[in-house]
Design an enzyme around this catalytic site. Structure first.
Site, PDB file in Angstrom:
ATOM      1  N   TYR A  53       0.799  -1.367  -0.122  1.00 46.85           N
ATOM      2  CA  TYR A  53       0.077   0.059   0.069  1.00 46.85           C
ATOM      3  C   TYR A  53       0.857   1.122  -0.031  1.00 46.85           C
ATOM      4  CZ  TYR A  53      -4.979  -0.894   0.110  1.00 46.85           C
ATOM      5  OH  TYR A  53      -6.099  -1.118  -0.302  1.00 46.85           O
ATOM      6  N   GLU A  55      -0.578   4.861  -0.524  1.00 48.96           N
ATOM      7  CA  GLU A  55      -1.426   5.984  -0.870  1.00 48.96           C
ATOM      8  C   GLU A  55      -0.715   7.360  -0.466  1.00 48.96           C
ATOM      9  OE1 GLU A  55      -4.979   5.919   1.498  1.00 48.96           O
ATOM     10  OE2 GLU A  55      -5.760   4.074   0.333  1.00 48.96           O
ATOM     11  N   ASP A 202      -6.359  13.225 -25.650  1.00 47.26           N
ATOM     12  CA  ASP A 202      -6.354  11.841 -25.187  1.00 47.26           C
ATOM     13  C   ASP A 202      -5.510  11.135 -26.242  1.00 47.26           C
ATOM     14  OD1 ASP A 202      -6.805   9.026 -24.991  1.00 47.26           O
ATOM     15  OD2 ASP A 202      -8.796   9.162 -24.444  1.00 47.26           O
ATOM     16  N   THR A 228      -3.349   6.064 -22.276  1.00 45.74           N
ATOM     17  CA  THR A 228      -3.091   4.557 -21.586  1.00 45.74           C
ATOM     18  C   THR A 228      -1.769   4.270 -21.746  1.00 45.74           C
ATOM     19  OG1 THR A 228      -3.808   3.751 -23.796  1.00 45.74           O
ATOM     20  CG2 THR A 228      -5.422   3.920 -21.880  1.00 45.74           C
ATOM     21  N   LYS A 231      -1.241   0.408 -25.290  1.00 38.86           N
ATOM     22  CA  LYS A 231      -1.434   0.548 -26.968  1.00 38.86           C
ATOM     23  C   LYS A 231      -0.301   0.288 -27.581  1.00 38.86           C
ATOM     24  CE  LYS A 231      -6.134   1.966 -26.178  1.00 38.86           C
ATOM     25  NZ  LYS A 231      -6.462   2.746 -25.091  1.00 38.86           N
ATOM     26  N   ARG A 237      -1.000  -2.658 -18.878  1.00 40.16           N
ATOM     27  CA  ARG A 237      -2.300  -1.898 -18.875  1.00 40.16           C
ATOM     28  C   ARG A 237      -2.617  -0.960 -17.808  1.00 40.16           C
ATOM     29  NH1 ARG A 237      -6.455  -3.394 -21.859  1.00 40.16           N
ATOM     30  NH2 ARG A 237      -5.133  -4.767 -22.646  1.00 40.16           N
TER      31      ARG A 237
HETATM   32  N1  DSN Z   1     -11.084   0.240 -25.805  1.00 36.67           N
HETATM   33  C1  DSN Z   1     -10.264   1.077 -26.225  1.00 36.67           C
HETATM   34  C2  DSN Z   1     -10.032   0.851 -27.828  1.00 36.67           C
HETATM   35  O1  DSN Z   1     -10.031  -0.269 -28.252  1.00 36.67           O
HETATM   36  O2  DSN Z   1      -9.757   1.598 -28.941  1.00 36.67           O
HETATM   37  C3  DSN Z   1     -10.392   2.499 -26.208  1.00 36.67           C
HETATM   38  O3  DSN Z   1     -10.571   2.628 -24.768  1.00 36.67           O
END
Ligand code: DSN
Length: 418
Positions: A53, A55, A202, A228, A231, A237
């Site tokens: 933990y 925080e 984003d 994120t 990707k 993730r």
């Molecule tokens: N779920 C993602 C995508 O597949 O583009 C976006 O959050």
């Protein structure tokens, strides 16, 4: 074989994990938001930091024993700042949706004042959290949207400016989940400035391309950029928030204690590893190849009679209107799945069909490029996809395509030795 203890304690979960590994190895992963992360990232994500933990933030924790998580989180922050040239970074967001919520809260008085958001229409490639009515973003804010032009399927910045002048949003969100062209973040900044709005980008889909200058940068032109980390960036993730210094305190408060509790320090360790790798020449080369491969795959599809929406791609993905060859998006997704090619059904701009069985599929190259495939494989894969989709009732062709998919997958081994 890893997972020995897992196998002993919980054979059902171990078996599912082994089957998932086999599925990833023996197929072509063309979902543009997915990738195969590095072994070092997987190892970091399974460290004992999961037990801790923490925080708070490095140096200011609400728990004892945080000396080593502080090392990890500080490294993740410093590396992300350097990688993206950001003034401030928060590495704790658990997902892209969390990061977007935290960004909007940081820029407003916690969305209490009837704030307005202007984002890309989800049916034209935007994301749920950019103001869609079923998401917190459309429920807690008054949302309006912009889309792509009917003529060339590109963003029309003059039109976006007109919408912004009419709607006077608090926040303009740029970025997309299904847009195959380059986004001009500077143009969005100018529009935001003209109407007194904040600009949030984003860049989840294109973060790897942005970090390596294979796509126009967002960070200099935004109050906050979110992304994120799993990707094109090819990390674990999760997500991060990059902001201007003036928003740093508000961002940190929105993340913790605003929206989240104890940070996932094992995932933050894995993010730090990802950022280190992302600063190497090899990673830049990988990102360049993602784009080259997407263009090669689009060309191959065109040569074989399947034209991507708008005629091609400038990034890592493309949309295909499969109704032009007599299929629906669901049918195409299922057919390709039967030969171990994974794609996802997707609406296309101005779609006449519903999202659960839309007109299109969305395909992308980050994962197959991570396996080491290049333009010659893209040419081959484009011809296999076309062959199957244009002649779905031909059982012999389906068997042939599946065998070819298995062969090319095995030429580019994945996670050897696991
Ligand atoms: N779920 C993602 C995508 O597949 O583009 C976006 O959050």
């Amino acid at each position: 074989m890893l997972w020995k203890e897992l196998e002993r304690i919980d054979p059902e979960i171990a078996s599912a994990a082994k089957k998932e590994l086999a599925r990833q190895r023996d197929g072509l992963e063309l979902i543009p938001s997915e990738n195969f992360t590095y072994r070092a990232v997987l190892e970091a994500a399974s460290t004992v930091f999961t037990n801790k933990y923490a925080e708070g933030y490095p140096g200011k924790r609400y728990y004892g024993g945080c000396e080593f998580v502080d090392v990890v989180e500080s490294l993740a922050i410093e590396r992300a700042k350097k990688l993206f040239g950001a003034e401030h970074v928060n590495v704790q967001p658990n997902s892209g949706s969390h990061a977007n919520m935290e960004a909007y809260m940081a820029l407003t008085d916690w969305l209490k004042k009837g704030d307005k958001i202007l984002g890309m229409n989800i049916f034209h490639g935007g994301h749920l959290t950019h103001g869609h009515s079923v998401s917190f973003s459309g429920k807690l804010m008054k949302a309006s949207s912009y889309g792509v032009s009917k003529d060339d399927f590109h963003l029309d910045y003059d039109e976006i400016r007109k919408i912004a002048e009419r709607e006077k949003p608090t926040i303009i969100v740029s970025g997309a989940s299904a847009y195959p062209w380059e986004i001009d973040f500077k143009a969005f900044r100018e529009i935001a400035d003209a109407v007194g709005a904040f600009h949030v980008a984003d860049i989840a889909h294109i973060a790897g391309l942005v970090a390596t200058k294979n796509h126009k940068d967002s960070v200099p032109y935004t109050d906050i950029t979110t992304t994120t980390t799993h990707k094109t960036l090819r990390g674990p993730r999760g997500a991060i928030i990059l902001s201007k210094k003036e928003h740093s305190e508000a961002v940190d408060k929105a993340v913790f204690p605003g929206c989240q509790g104890g940070p996932l320090e094992h995932i933050i360790a894995a993010k730090a590893v990802c950022f280190k790798i992302a600063m190497t020449g090899e990673f830049s080369q990988y990102q360049r190849q993602i784009v080259k491969n997407a263009k090669a795959l689009a060309s191959s599809l065109i040569e074989n009679g399947i034209e991507p929406v708008g005629g091609g791609t400038e990034n890592h993905l493309m949309l295909i209107d499969v109704t032009k060859i007599g299929l629906t998006g669901s049918q195409a997704e299922k057919l390709l799945g039967e030969v171990n090619i994974t794609v996802n059904k997707n609406v296309i701009p101005y779609d006449q069909r519903k999202p659960f069985d839309p007109s299109g599929i969305r395909i992308g190259t980050p994962a197959i490029t991570a396996r080491g495939m290049g333009e010659s494989e893209m040419k081959h894969i484009g011809s296999l996809i076309s062959r199957l989709l244009k002649d779905p009732a031909n059982t012999q062709a389906k068997i042939h395509v599946k065998n070819e998919v298995l062969e090319v997958s095995r030429e580019f081994p994945l996670y050897e030795g696991i």
